[in-house]
Design a protein around this motif. Sequence first.
Motif, mmCIF file in Angstrom:
data_model
loop_
_atom_site.group_PDB
_atom_site.id
_atom_site.type_symbol
_atom_site.label_atom_id
_atom_site.label_comp_id
_atom_site.label_asym_id
_atom_site.label_seq_id
_atom_site.Cartn_x
_atom_site.Cartn_y
_atom_site.Cartn_z
ATOM 1 N N GLY A 64 0.780 -1.224 0.000
ATOM 2 C CA GLY A 64 0.000 0.000 0.000
ATOM 3 C C GLY A 64 0.811 1.272 0.000
ATOM 4 N N GLU A 65 2.128 1.163 -0.051
ATOM 5 C CA GLU A 65 3.007 2.327 0.010
ATOM 6 C C GLU A 65 3.825 2.446 -1.267
ATOM 7 O OE1 GLU A 65 2.936 4.344 2.572
ATOM 8 O OE2 GLU A 65 1.839 3.123 4.023
ATOM 9 N N SER A 66 4.417 3.608 -1.489
ATOM 10 C CA SER A 66 5.360 3.781 -2.586
ATOM 11 C C SER A 66 6.672 3.105 -2.219
ATOM 12 C CB SER A 66 5.598 5.269 -2.860
ATOM 13 O OG SER A 66 4.403 5.900 -3.277
ATOM 14 N N PRO A 67 7.331 2.435 -3.168
ATOM 15 C CA PRO A 67 8.610 1.787 -2.865
ATOM 16 C C PRO A 67 9.608 2.760 -2.241
ATOM 17 C CG PRO A 67 7.837 1.137 -5.037
ATOM 18 C CD PRO A 67 6.914 2.231 -4.573
ATOM 19 N N GLY A 68 10.316 2.298 -1.223
ATOM 20 C CA GLY A 68 11.291 3.131 -0.541
ATOM 21 C C GLY A 68 10.716 3.962 0.591
ATOM 22 N N ALA A 69 9.392 3.924 0.787
ATOM 23 C CA ALA A 69 8.763 4.712 1.851
ATOM 24 C C ALA A 69 9.232 4.233 3.222
ATOM 25 C CB ALA A 69 7.240 4.612 1.751
ATOM 26 N N SER A 70 9.375 5.170 4.147
ATOM 27 C CA SER A 70 9.833 4.813 5.495
ATOM 28 C C SER A 70 8.846 3.873 6.183
ATOM 29 C CB SER A 70 10.025 6.078 6.335
ATOM 30 O OG SER A 70 8.809 6.816 6.422
ATOM 31 N N ALA A 71 7.581 3.925 5.779
ATOM 32 C CA ALA A 71 6.560 3.058 6.379
ATOM 33 C C ALA A 71 6.802 1.583 6.086
ATOM 34 C CB ALA A 71 5.178 3.461 5.878
ATOM 35 N N LEU A 72 7.656 1.280 5.095
ATOM 36 C CA LEU A 72 7.943 -0.112 4.735
ATOM 37 C C LEU A 72 9.083 -0.692 5.557
ATOM 38 C CD1 LEU A 72 7.655 0.085 0.839
ATOM 39 C CD2 LEU A 72 6.026 -0.911 2.452
ATOM 40 N N SER A 73 9.740 0.112 6.376
ATOM 41 C CA SER A 73 10.848 -0.370 7.201
ATOM 42 C C SER A 73 10.367 -1.478 8.130
ATOM 43 C CB SER A 73 11.443 0.774 8.019
ATOM 44 O OG SER A 73 12.475 0.304 8.843
ATOM 45 N N GLY A 74 11.012 -2.636 8.041
ATOM 46 C CA GLY A 74 10.625 -3.777 8.859
ATOM 47 C C GLY A 74 9.517 -4.616 8.267
ATOM 48 N N ARG A 75 8.830 -4.113 7.245
ATOM 49 C CA ARG A 75 7.739 -4.863 6.613
ATOM 50 C C ARG A 75 8.173 -5.537 5.312
ATOM 51 N NH1 ARG A 75 2.675 -1.316 5.624
ATOM 52 N NH2 ARG A 75 1.704 -3.391 5.555
ATOM 53 N N LEU A 76 9.219 -5.006 4.692
ATOM 54 C CA LEU A 76 9.738 -5.506 3.427
ATOM 55 C C LEU A 76 11.233 -5.742 3.573
ATOM 56 C CD1 LEU A 76 9.588 -5.954 0.269
ATOM 57 C CD2 LEU A 76 10.065 -3.500 0.076
ATOM 58 N N ALA A 77 11.708 -6.891 3.091
ATOM 59 C CA ALA A 77 13.139 -7.190 3.157
ATOM 60 C C ALA A 77 13.559 -7.879 1.871
ATOM 61 C CB ALA A 77 13.450 -8.075 4.362
ATOM 62 N N ALA A 78 14.873 -7.852 1.608
ATOM 63 C CA ALA A 78 15.374 -8.434 0.368
ATOM 64 C C ALA A 78 16.752 -9.026 0.580
ATOM 65 C CB ALA A 78 15.428 -7.380 -0.737
ATOM 66 N N LEU A 79 17.051 -10.035 -0.237
ATOM 67 C CA LEU A 79 18.387 -10.610 -0.295
ATOM 68 C C LEU A 79 18.829 -10.591 -1.752
ATOM 69 C CD1 LEU A 79 20.837 -12.069 0.810
ATOM 70 C CD2 LEU A 79 19.598 -14.228 0.572
ATOM 71 N N PRO A 80 19.559 -9.550 -2.173
ATOM 72 C CA PRO A 80 20.086 -9.534 -3.539
ATOM 73 C C PRO A 80 21.047 -10.700 -3.757
ATOM 74 C CG PRO A 80 20.224 -7.363 -2.516
ATOM 75 C CD PRO A 80 19.881 -8.333 -1.434
ATOM 76 N N GLN A 81 21.169 -11.123 -5.009
ATOM 77 C CA GLN A 81 21.987 -12.294 -5.323
ATOM 78 C C GLN A 81 23.426 -12.139 -4.857
ATOM 79 O OE1 GLN A 81 21.990 -13.390 -9.462
ATOM 80 N NE2 GLN A 81 23.480 -15.019 -9.193
ATOM 81 N N ASP A 82 24.007 -10.962 -5.043
ATOM 82 C CA ASP A 82 25.422 -10.760 -4.742
ATOM 83 C C ASP A 82 25.644 -10.010 -3.434
ATOM 84 O OD1 ASP A 82 26.158 -12.001 -7.173
ATOM 85 O OD2 ASP A 82 25.775 -10.137 -8.261
ATOM 86 N N ALA A 83 24.679 -10.078 -2.532
ATOM 87 C CA ALA A 83 24.808 -9.363 -1.257
ATOM 88 C C ALA A 83 25.984 -9.920 -0.451
ATOM 89 C CB ALA A 83 23.518 -9.499 -0.456
ATOM 90 N N LEU A 84 26.778 -9.030 0.117
ATOM 91 C CA LEU A 84 27.946 -9.429 0.892
ATOM 92 C C LEU A 84 27.916 -8.753 2.254
ATOM 93 C CD1 LEU A 84 30.757 -9.098 -1.820
ATOM 94 C CD2 LEU A 84 29.696 -11.211 -0.996
#
Length: 301
Positions: A66-86
């Motif tokens: 329900g939010e725009s990507p990158g919104a502070s309201a998404l902190s803790g609600r959305l997470a990601a693991l990019p393929q090359d994360a180090l």
Amino acid sequence: MSEILVECQQLGKRYGSASALNGVTLELTAGDPIALVGPNGAGKTTLISLICGFIGKSDGQIKVLGESPGASALSGRLAALPQDALLDPRLSVGRQLRFLARLQGMSDKLARREVQRVLETVDLRDSMNTRPADLSHGMRKRIAIAQALLGSPELVLLDEPTAGIDPPNARMIRDLIRQQSATTTFLVSSHNLDELERLCSTVVYLEKGRLVSVGPVLDDASQAIITLRLADVAESEFMEAAASLPGIQQLSRGAQGDYLIQADDDMRASLSLMQLLNDRHWKYRLMSRGKSLEERLYGKT
């Protein structure tokens, strides 16, 4: 009614004159793991980056929880693991994870408790004071998944989570995704279609930046097609023996090398095939009802 996690309307992303994503209209809802597939250059990583807010869109609309990507309201609600994360090889695992938890707004006490929880979840509690450089590749991947679970997010995006790791660690990661799926929805991008077929219930298929299809991972078993993958059996020998079995109408080889067996009654045909394999002492790697995910997406027969 399931919660809408991601909603895209005619979403597009261009890099100069090159279009990485074009007119994608898509709705993802909470539930079982979702597979994101497509050949190299299909737009999978671009879509993940847009959902996370790592890059901005060129066209269309996108909402995440329900939010725009990158919104502070998404902190803790959305997470990601990019393929090359180090992870930083010099700092201990616990210190880095605590720092990431604090960035979500947790107090130091809560962050320490949360780091302990996620490390226990990935069965690496004893790695709290270990540097990533001293861990195996598979263990580092599990630590990276642990950071994605900080704060118990509603949606987790995983880009090639089992690429390049040994089978025991890959299996542990698959089991972890299944266990966490009761409370978290995973969007998993991978070229390992056999793995996705066992793990996910829905497949999102992109090709050349366009959405080709969204549907169930498992094939419609009512098609009365059996997919069979044999080990070290001559094609001519198997085709001759199987052609005379009751219930089998047609035999062919799929584009990926599996046998596609059309039957008037797939249960009767399956039993006949199992008896044939047993009598000839032939080994098989896979037998399933319907076409495999790989055959349906990339097969030409």
